[in-house]
Scaffold this motif. Sequence first.
Motif, short mmCIF file in Angstrom:
data_model
loop_
_atom_site.label_atom_id
_atom_site.label_comp_id
_atom_site.label_asym_id
_atom_site.label_seq_id
_atom_site.Cartn_x
_atom_site.Cartn_y
_atom_site.Cartn_z
N SER A 98 0.83 -1.21 0.00
CA SER A 98 0.00 0.00 0.00
C SER A 98 0.87 1.26 0.00
O SER A 98 1.74 1.41 0.85
CB SER A 98 -0.88 0.04 1.26
N SER A 99 0.63 2.12 -0.96
CA SER A 99 1.24 3.45 -1.11
C SER A 99 2.76 3.42 -1.30
O SER A 99 3.41 4.45 -1.21
CB SER A 99 0.81 4.44 -0.02
N TYR A 101 5.73 2.42 -0.04
CA TYR A 101 6.91 2.64 0.81
C TYR A 101 7.79 1.39 0.72
O TYR A 101 7.27 0.27 0.65
CB TYR A 101 6.50 2.81 2.27
N LEU A 170 -1.30 7.90 -0.22
CA LEU A 170 -0.51 7.58 0.99
C LEU A 170 -1.26 7.86 2.28
O LEU A 170 -0.79 7.54 3.37
CB LEU A 170 0.87 8.22 0.95
N MET A 172 -3.15 8.38 5.67
CA MET A 172 -2.80 8.87 6.99
C MET A 172 -1.31 8.74 7.32
O MET A 172 -0.85 9.28 8.31
CB MET A 172 -3.63 8.12 8.05
N SER A 173 -0.58 8.04 6.46
CA SER A 173 0.84 7.88 6.76
C SER A 173 1.59 9.20 6.64
O SER A 173 2.61 9.40 7.30
CB SER A 173 1.48 6.81 5.87
N ARG A 174 1.11 10.11 5.78
CA ARG A 174 1.83 11.38 5.67
C ARG A 174 0.94 12.51 5.17
O ARG A 174 1.45 13.47 4.59
CB ARG A 174 3.04 11.24 4.74
N GLN A 176 -2.41 15.17 6.09
CA GLN A 176 -3.39 15.64 7.07
C GLN A 176 -4.81 15.65 6.51
O GLN A 176 -5.75 15.87 7.24
CB GLN A 176 -3.01 17.05 7.55
N ASP A 181 -8.30 5.46 6.63
CA ASP A 181 -7.00 4.81 6.46
C ASP A 181 -6.98 4.07 5.11
O ASP A 181 -7.34 2.90 5.01
CB ASP A 181 -6.77 3.84 7.62
N GLU A 183 -4.56 3.10 3.28
CA GLU A 183 -3.56 2.03 3.13
C GLU A 183 -4.06 0.72 3.73
O GLU A 183 -3.93 -0.34 3.13
CB GLU A 183 -2.24 2.46 3.79
N GLU A 184 -4.64 0.83 4.92
CA GLU A 184 -5.16 -0.37 5.58
C GLU A 184 -6.36 -0.93 4.79
O GLU A 184 -6.49 -2.14 4.62
CB GLU A 184 -5.59 -0.03 7.02
N PHE B 21 2.27 -2.97 4.43
CA PHE B 21 2.96 -1.70 4.17
C PHE B 21 3.64 -1.11 5.40
O PHE B 21 4.62 -0.40 5.29
CB PHE B 21 1.95 -0.69 3.59
N PHE B 33 1.47 8.31 12.63
CA PHE B 33 0.45 7.86 11.69
C PHE B 33 -0.92 8.46 12.06
O PHE B 33 -1.37 8.33 13.20
CB PHE B 33 0.38 6.34 11.70
N TRP B 36 -0.85 13.82 11.42
CA TRP B 36 -0.19 14.92 10.72
C TRP B 36 -1.10 16.14 10.73
O TRP B 36 -2.32 16.02 10.58
CB TRP B 36 0.16 14.50 9.28
N LEU B 88 12.42 4.89 1.61
CA LEU B 88 12.02 5.67 0.45
C LEU B 88 10.65 5.20 0.00
O LEU B 88 10.15 4.17 0.47
CB LEU B 88 13.03 5.56 -0.69
N ARG B 89 10.04 5.97 -0.90
CA ARG B 89 8.79 5.51 -1.48
C ARG B 89 8.66 6.03 -2.91
O ARG B 89 9.43 6.88 -3.34
CB ARG B 89 7.57 5.93 -0.63
#
Lengths: 429, 372
Positions: A98-99, A101, A170, A172-174, A176, A181, A183-184, B21, B33, B36, B88-89
Amino acid sequence: MGKHNTPMLDELEKGPWPSFVSDIKQQADKGKHILKEAPNDLLGIMEMSYVDKVTHWKHGGIVGVFGYGGGIIGRYCDQPQMFPGVAHFHTVRVNQPSSKYYTSDYLRKLCDLWERHGSGLTNMHGSTGDIVFLGTTTDHLEPLFYELTHDLNQDLGGSGSNLRTPECCLGMSRCQFACYDTEETCHQMTNAYQEELHRPAFPYKFKFKFDGCPNGCVASIARSDMSVIGTWRDDIRIDQAAVKAYVGGELKPNAGAHSSRDWGKFDIQAEVINRCPTECMCYGDGKLEINNAECVRCMHCLNVMPRALRIGEDRGASVLFGAKAPILEGAQMSTLTVPFMKMEAPFDELKELVEKVWDWWMEEGKNRERLGELIQRKSMQEFLRVIELDPDPRMVDEPRSNPYIFWKEEEVEGGWTRDIDAYRKKHLR
Amino acid sequence: MPYDPSNPLQDRITDIGPKYFREFFPPVIEKNFGKWVYHEILEPGVLVHVAESGDEIYTVRVGGARLMSVELLREMAEIADKYCGGYLRFTTRNNIEFLVSDKAKVKPLVDDLKSRKFDGGSYKFPVGGTGSGITNIVHTQGWAHCHTPAIDASGVVKAVMDSLFDEFGSMRMPAPVRVSLACCLNMCGAVHCSDIAILGIHRKPPMIDGEWIDKLCELPLAIAACPTAAIKPAKTASGLKALEVNAERCMFCGNCYTMCAAMPLADEVGSGIAILVGGKLSNRISKPKFSKVVIPFIPNEPPRWPSTVDAVKKIVDVYAKDARKYERLGDWAERIGWERFFEKTEIPFTHHLIDDYRFAYTTWRQSTQFKF
């Protein structure tokens, strides 16, 4: 100097943007990939296409790994004598995390695997999001799959008439702005439907994509049969001090997104209030007010003043169905179907919904008919009946303008059976 | 147990899905997580995201050709180890993001990335692709790997990105400009909602490989594949079962070739590029919208497609000069009117640009409101 003379491709080594030609050449010169001649012969056959202005790849044959109907795309060139290194050049789609990374360690493991079993060339990533291993031969497929699953704990993605590899922003991982969620959700939905992903049983492809907010960074509304786009139901949270700081010039508007050009002093009235599509905001006496009931969550004000405005707290997603590229009936975007759904693991409501959609599509859909086309052919009304949703004005831009309503017999008092003789007693012929 | 070719199904593992992930999150991402608060673009290609805890993560975004070698990936891994704790991504648009939690490492990382070049002279890791600029072009396989393309993908993208390179590294557009390329109408890259779409199209009906078609294809499937019912059964002179195409009905979609390898339609002069503009995906200010065809055909011009490059550059330049802040290309064209768009961009308006397919009427003008 490579194995083949490639004067046209060499022209693409010039200029500042990363040159795929230089990169393929570096792999050809230094790479440790097992299919030694593949990068050079890829350049050779591409040069031939540059001269001929026509592709030299043929339709894929049926290749794959035992038990799967997707994930590998057979590919053969039409000049195998001249370019034996790419005579068989199958694609392997590997389901990305997911996303996207990665750790350097895992990236190297992918590189090692692909050196052992292929051309050393990849797409990071393909259009649907997969890690794409570009070019290998049939004999490498089973060992590659074995090592992929045993050593890397990692599976293939989708291809053909099945669930394609789901993709997400991406979230909630980065970010606002993420309202759920993504990714989940993407990960759990992918795992829940491994059968649908690996063993084609659909009329055509089916895509899920998960956008965390209406900015739509993963383009779900344009390219997924089911688009899940984050949204919220309550009020935008306002930090009035930060609003004043934007107005006063202490904070950079747009998070700096326009800063390479002098657009003049930030003007909250012109740039935010007047740009609001529903005119639901006003600013006076140093205070910003939002009539949240009228807000359509277009994201503009949040994008302009991210330090002053935050998404609401009653969050979830809108679910839309039916996007596709033009083949065949014309391009479609997804249609708003469920205005709001809470998005919490294990996502049972979403699963229940998509399973109803699939049952209908697998029953009614013609070969190579995307869901969006089926909905057009059978009607939005029928689609809503199938998924057991009540109609809602939010689902349309406007009500129909033609009055040809397909009434159902049960909707009309007394039904449709009438007696012509009784009619004629009152109305002479 | 290593793989045993004599017993390929031994210890088989299937249906395990992708890697989880969260195994790949940098610690600061894992810790913050969902927490932000805001972000800021410090300079083109460099972002900072700030969490409730006050923690920061810096992102350095670089462009990449989507076709990447393992050698290049190893170099990325080495850079990630040197500056980013090994993290990285990749983005949806084939950019690479190096993630750093220590601000002091940002400048050395950026300097290092900018210093790396291929032997041929191009940058390996150009920094940019943020905000109101022009980020990487998403694209398809083209002549590198696909059987249905009308054009190459990687080469056209390289040539166009060279000409837009300064815009990748700056943020001076009125709004983001998303450029996308699909090498045929199948659009595995789905470019139909892009500010500028470069699309490979065909203009010659398929040829029929009469001696082979009945052996290679399910003829009824090929007939059914045609959206305009232009294909019907026929016999070759030697009496073999074959198909024929009513050329006047053909809209060159290539769907028959997808179904039947004995109906090739790509051609040296028949195939080329159409340019579509004014689409968007975001719901920001205006609703998402489709891109519209404004140039029906540009010939294939390998290796650097100069006419296509010039056409894209011209549209970008006129838009950048004329549009208001926050106006996406399509919003701008709608505000000034499409008649003005053609006037300002000096693109000729031809009959090819008037829709005559399924939803055609919805695009014609039913109004006396127009501009002289």
